[in-house]
Design a protein around this motif. Sequence first.
Motif, short mmCIF file in Angstrom:
data_model
loop_
_atom_site.label_atom_id
_atom_site.label_comp_id
_atom_site.label_asym_id
_atom_site.label_seq_id
_atom_site.Cartn_x
_atom_site.Cartn_y
_atom_site.Cartn_z
N SER A 184 39.25 39.38 55.33
CA SER A 184 39.91 39.68 54.06
C SER A 184 40.76 40.95 54.18
O SER A 184 41.85 41.04 53.59
N ILE A 185 40.28 41.93 54.93
CA ILE A 185 41.08 43.14 55.18
C ILE A 185 42.37 42.76 55.91
O ILE A 185 43.46 43.20 55.54
N LEU A 239 49.42 40.47 53.47
CA LEU A 239 50.14 40.45 52.18
C LEU A 239 51.12 41.62 52.10
O LEU A 239 52.25 41.46 51.61
N ALA A 240 50.68 42.79 52.58
CA ALA A 240 51.57 43.96 52.58
C ALA A 240 52.76 43.71 53.51
O ALA A 240 53.91 44.04 53.17
N SER A 265 38.09 43.45 49.42
CA SER A 265 38.39 43.64 50.85
C SER A 265 39.89 43.58 51.10
O SER A 265 40.42 44.32 51.94
N ILE A 266 40.59 42.71 50.39
CA ILE A 266 42.05 42.66 50.50
C ILE A 266 42.64 44.00 50.06
O ILE A 266 43.51 44.57 50.73
N CYS A 280 43.83 39.96 55.78
CA CYS A 280 44.63 39.25 54.79
C CYS A 280 45.39 40.25 53.91
O CYS A 280 46.56 40.03 53.58
N GLY A 281 44.74 41.34 53.53
CA GLY A 281 45.40 42.38 52.74
C GLY A 281 46.59 42.97 53.48
O GLY A 281 47.66 43.20 52.90
N ILE A 282 46.40 43.21 54.78
CA ILE A 282 47.50 43.74 55.59
C ILE A 282 48.62 42.72 55.69
O ILE A 282 49.81 43.06 55.61
N GLY A 321 42.25 46.43 52.74
CA GLY A 321 43.25 46.24 53.80
C GLY A 321 44.56 46.93 53.44
O GLY A 321 45.18 47.60 54.28
N ILE A 322 44.96 46.81 52.19
CA ILE A 322 46.19 47.47 51.75
C ILE A 322 46.03 48.99 51.79
O ILE A 322 46.92 49.72 52.20
#
Lengths: 294, 294
Positions: free
Chosen positions: A223-224, A230-231, B223-224, A226-228, B227-228
């Motif tokens: 998920s982390i 998205l950024a 968690s996303i 995934c966050g990166i 990540g951001i």
Amino acid sequence: MHIQDQTPTMFFLTPVLVAVVCVLIVWIFKNADRNANRKKGEARVHPWVDEDLKDSTDLHQVEEDADKWQESEESIEHIPFSHTRYPEMEMAKRSQEFYELLNKRRSVRFISNEQVPVEVIDNVIKAAGTAPSGAHTEPWTFVVVKNPDMKHKIREIIEEEEEINYRKRMGHRWVTDLKKLRTNWVKEYLDTAPVLILIFKQVHGFAANGEKKVHYYNEISVSIACGILLAALQNVGLVTVTTTPLNCGPRLRVLLGRPPHEKLLVLLPVGYPSKEATVPKLKRKGLDQIMVTV
Amino acid sequence: MHIQDQTPTMFFLTPVLVAVVCVLIVWIFKNADRNANRKKGEARVHPWVDEDLKDSTDLHQVEEDADKWQESEESIEHIPFSHTRYPEMEMAKRSQEFYELLNKRRSVRFISNEQVPVEVIDNVIKAAGTAPSGAHTEPWTFVVVKNPDMKHKIREIIEEEEEINYRKRMGHRWVTDLKKLRTNWVKEYLDTAPVLILIFKQVHGFAANGEKKVHYYNEISVSIACGILLAALQNVGLVTVTTTPLNCGPRLRVLLGRPPHEKLLVLLPVGYPSKEATVPKLKRKGLDQIMVTV
């Protein structure tokens, strides 16, 4: 019934018959217990829940150990860390600009069929792959689907499951609410988006000897990442919507030929927004609603 | 034993006594079942597992519904999406630069005690708060700890639990391995880092009428956001290490005065790297190891 009918006459029967009746009672009690347990299980876990999501690997992992997130790194050579430091003014500016860039990100469900540069997709996935992970296991697989037939098969699976969700699984009140909104299970973006990125978490890996190697905190790690991702997409002007297709994980996994230890976490349709794209008029919480300083 | 001893003489006893013996058998069987179930439970869930982590809210959520990730948005007004589009050349350049920036990120455990600008911390958390979330619930709380006493109390809790992890919970072989590496439960960065960011997931919220409102996919959403946040920190030249302190969640939650529906997910010590900071010599997987194109 049978037992109760016999009870009044029991004292006149031979001890052998009494013993048989008692064994019967034992059997009935045991079965009653088993049924009760089964019912409890059903109440907790709905029958339609994605088997892949039910595996609760993450809970097991957490039991095993706290610090495995880091430990594997401890056994290898350490080198000096090379660091880029910015002046405070520039830090403030960079942080402000990054926030403004990301604050323009919206979940967009109207995606044009225009192609996107291959190199850009490679780079955003490379960026996602820089995420930290428990014990540096890098437990992610990014499946990039461009083939129109495959995208359509994915759409069919998701719409089929979604239709069942809407018709049978969601409960009357909610479906009524959805009718008012004319929301249904049709996901056109699965055909129109030039790229679908399906992010799988690897719930375990394999050691050199073929044994299973637990991937600690794999869901948090992926998920982390995934966050990166998205950024990174926002940074290049591509749009997506973060979806977690319910009950589709196993079928999509098989369709895409991924192994059983990989579980679908998130599906991102990626592309440019279509010309008529709209988004809900939403506000984000203010800093004072999400941050507490001690 | 007791029962078997009586069996040969059973046929000479009165039916009443036989019945009593049989009831005893029923009772023994039932208890045996219950114990077996209890043992199964123990094998699965270690007694020392963080109660906060055991709540398995995420599994329950997933059962409820797939598409709540989006649905709440459907009920409100839609507006045209405003989009910034870059030429393909610039997209390629931006994606490459973003990857290179993030690829320099490392988990750093040696953090200087030098203060960091308040504004920068505010901005990176604002950036994290732009993450998507299931049904736009924004289920995150970022607790920023700067107070040295509070940081020290956090360190005491974490080191206390970590010491128990190392001494009692980790098993002999692993502790032996750790001794060789001289790794222990001392976490100096919890004192030296000028800022600790503790990220809590809100497992549910509250509706206007005070009823619990489920936060679908809260762990993935938070968690996303994490990540951001990591990308935002890297973008300004600050370092951190992503930690998931085992068994400390409830104690840290109480220490920081957070409500029970908030569960600690991740703790990030944030600051500049100390001059002598080292990192393990690690490689990341190549694109061909993490990406599959269909």
